[in-house]
Enzyme design. Structure first.
Site, PDB file in Angstrom:
ATOM      1  N   CYS A   4      48.972  52.220 -95.482  1.00 49.18           N
ATOM      2  CA  CYS A   4      48.595  51.110 -94.308  1.00 49.18           C
ATOM      3  C   CYS A   4      48.385  49.760 -94.750  1.00 49.18           C
ATOM      4  CB  CYS A   4      47.309  51.318 -93.670  1.00 49.18           C
ATOM      5  SG  CYS A   4      46.579  50.420 -92.432  1.00 49.18           S
ATOM      6  N   CYS A   7      44.699  48.330 -94.999  1.00 47.31           N
ATOM      7  CA  CYS A   7      43.901  49.050 -95.831  1.00 47.31           C
ATOM      8  C   CYS A   7      44.164  48.706 -97.405  1.00 47.31           C
ATOM      9  CB  CYS A   7      44.196  50.688 -95.924  1.00 47.31           C
ATOM     10  SG  CYS A   7      43.561  51.842 -94.568  1.00 47.31           S
ATOM     11  N   ASN A  85      45.128  43.364 -80.377  1.00 45.65           N
ATOM     12  CA  ASN A  85      46.059  43.770 -79.483  1.00 45.65           C
ATOM     13  C   ASN A  85      46.014  45.437 -79.651  1.00 45.65           C
ATOM     14  OD1 ASN A  85      47.132  41.491 -78.561  1.00 45.65           O
ATOM     15  ND2 ASN A  85      47.982  41.067 -80.591  1.00 45.65           N
ATOM     16  N   GLY A  91      51.695  44.284 -78.039  1.00 45.30           N
ATOM     17  CA  GLY A  91      52.143  43.394 -79.030  1.00 45.30           C
ATOM     18  C   GLY A  91      51.378  43.885 -80.458  1.00 45.30           C
ATOM     19  N   HIS A  98      42.023  45.256 -86.108  1.00 41.17           N
ATOM     20  CA  HIS A  98      42.085  43.880 -86.390  1.00 41.17           C
ATOM     21  C   HIS A  98      41.865  43.064 -85.170  1.00 41.17           C
ATOM     22  CE1 HIS A  98      46.115  44.560 -85.993  1.00 41.17           C
ATOM     23  NE2 HIS A  98      46.380  42.925 -85.435  1.00 41.17           N
ATOM     24  N   HIS A 100      41.871  38.920 -84.029  1.00 44.78           N
ATOM     25  CA  HIS A 100      42.384  37.662 -84.400  1.00 44.78           C
ATOM     26  C   HIS A 100      41.286  36.723 -83.787  1.00 44.78           C
ATOM     27  CE1 HIS A 100      46.883  38.810 -84.788  1.00 44.78           C
ATOM     28  NE2 HIS A 100      46.496  39.957 -83.902  1.00 44.78           N
TER      29      HIS A 100
HETATM   30  P1  AMP Z   1      49.084  42.391 -84.188  1.00 38.74           P
HETATM   31  O1  AMP Z   1      50.488  42.065 -84.212  1.00 38.74           O
HETATM   32  O2  AMP Z   1      48.254  41.913 -83.287  1.00 38.74           O
HETATM   33  O3  AMP Z   1      49.091  43.613 -84.791  1.00 38.74           O
HETATM   34  O4  AMP Z   1      48.671  41.194 -85.590  1.00 38.74           O
HETATM   35  C1  AMP Z   1      49.039  41.444 -86.697  1.00 38.74           C
HETATM   36  C2  AMP Z   1      48.917  40.265 -87.663  1.00 38.74           C
HETATM   37  O5  AMP Z   1      49.182  40.370 -89.076  1.00 38.74           O
HETATM   38  C3  AMP Z   1      50.009  39.106 -87.266  1.00 38.74           C
HETATM   39  O6  AMP Z   1      49.529  38.093 -86.879  1.00 38.74           O
HETATM   40  C4  AMP Z   1      50.777  39.099 -88.486  1.00 38.74           C
HETATM   41  O7  AMP Z   1      51.049  37.591 -88.750  1.00 38.74           O
HETATM   42  C5  AMP Z   1      49.545  39.413 -89.695  1.00 38.74           C
HETATM   43  N1  AMP Z   1      50.038  39.891 -90.853  1.00 38.74           N
HETATM   44  C6  AMP Z   1      51.026  40.595 -91.116  1.00 38.74           C
HETATM   45  N2  AMP Z   1      51.166  40.815 -92.528  1.00 38.74           N
HETATM   46  C7  AMP Z   1      50.202  39.938 -92.830  1.00 38.74           C
HETATM   47  C8  AMP Z   1      49.958  39.803 -94.481  1.00 38.74           C
HETATM   48  N3  AMP Z   1      50.170  40.357 -95.330  1.00 38.74           N
HETATM   49  N4  AMP Z   1      48.682  38.912 -94.722  1.00 38.74           N
HETATM   50  C9  AMP Z   1      48.243  38.288 -93.634  1.00 38.74           C
HETATM   51  N5  AMP Z   1      48.564  38.568 -92.222  1.00 38.74           N
HETATM   52  C10 AMP Z   1      49.524  39.256 -91.970  1.00 38.74           C
HETATM   53 ZN    ZN Z   2      44.493  50.822 -92.386  1.00 41.40          ZN
END
Ligand code: AMP
Ligand code: ZN
Length: 112
Positions: A4, A7, A85, A91, A98, A100
């Site tokens: 993950c 994680c 989301n 999305g 998480h 945002h």
């Molecule tokens: P979601 O699409 O709502 O699942 O959000 C996932 C978010 O994680 C997106 O806004 C990505 O830009 C962000 N994301 C993906 N990989 C990384 C990373 N390595 N560091 C920081 N943010 C990330």
């Molecule tokens: Zn995780």
């Protein structure tokens, strides 16, 4: 090991731009920001999404919202949006809970 991305970020195994950390919560800037300020707040223990929050693991979610309020205050955000989301149609691309936090620009409603 369970594979993950978030994680691994919470464990420091993958680098991130940290904004806050304590025993149970980690916050870091989104790699693809959608607003002048865009950070993510996650529990260190794996929860797949809001859909996997239960009475047993919900305490960390309350703590996450206290962290959101503190970090937003520290960053000088007076107005901001919190988004999570859940599932493919909404999305969700990373399957670790998480939130945002987006701020620093005008927001539209309803969201797309
Ligand atoms: P979601 O699409 O709502 O699942 O959000 C996932 C978010 O994680 C997106 O806004 C990505 O830009 C962000 N994301 C993906 N990989 C990384 C990373 N390595 N560091 C920081 N943010 C990330
Ligand atoms: Zn995780």
């Amino acid at each position: 090991m369970f594979d993950c991305l978030f994680c691994k970020i919470a464990a420091g195994e993958i680098p991130s731009n940290k904004v806050y950390e304590d025993e149970t919560v980690y916050a870091f800037y989104d790699i693809d920001p959608q607003a002048p300020t865009h950070f993510l707040v996650i529990p260190k223990d794996h929860i797949g999404s809001v859909a996997e929050v239960t009475p047993e693991n919900a305490a960390v979610v309350a703590h996450i919202f206290a962290v959101i309020a503190k970090v937003a205050r520290d960053l000088g955000l007076a107005s901001y949006r919190v988004v999570s989301n859940i599932g493919e149609q909404a999305g969700q691309s990373v399957h670790h809970l998480h939130f945002h936090v987006l701020g620093g620009r005008d927001m539209t409603w309803p969201p797309g």
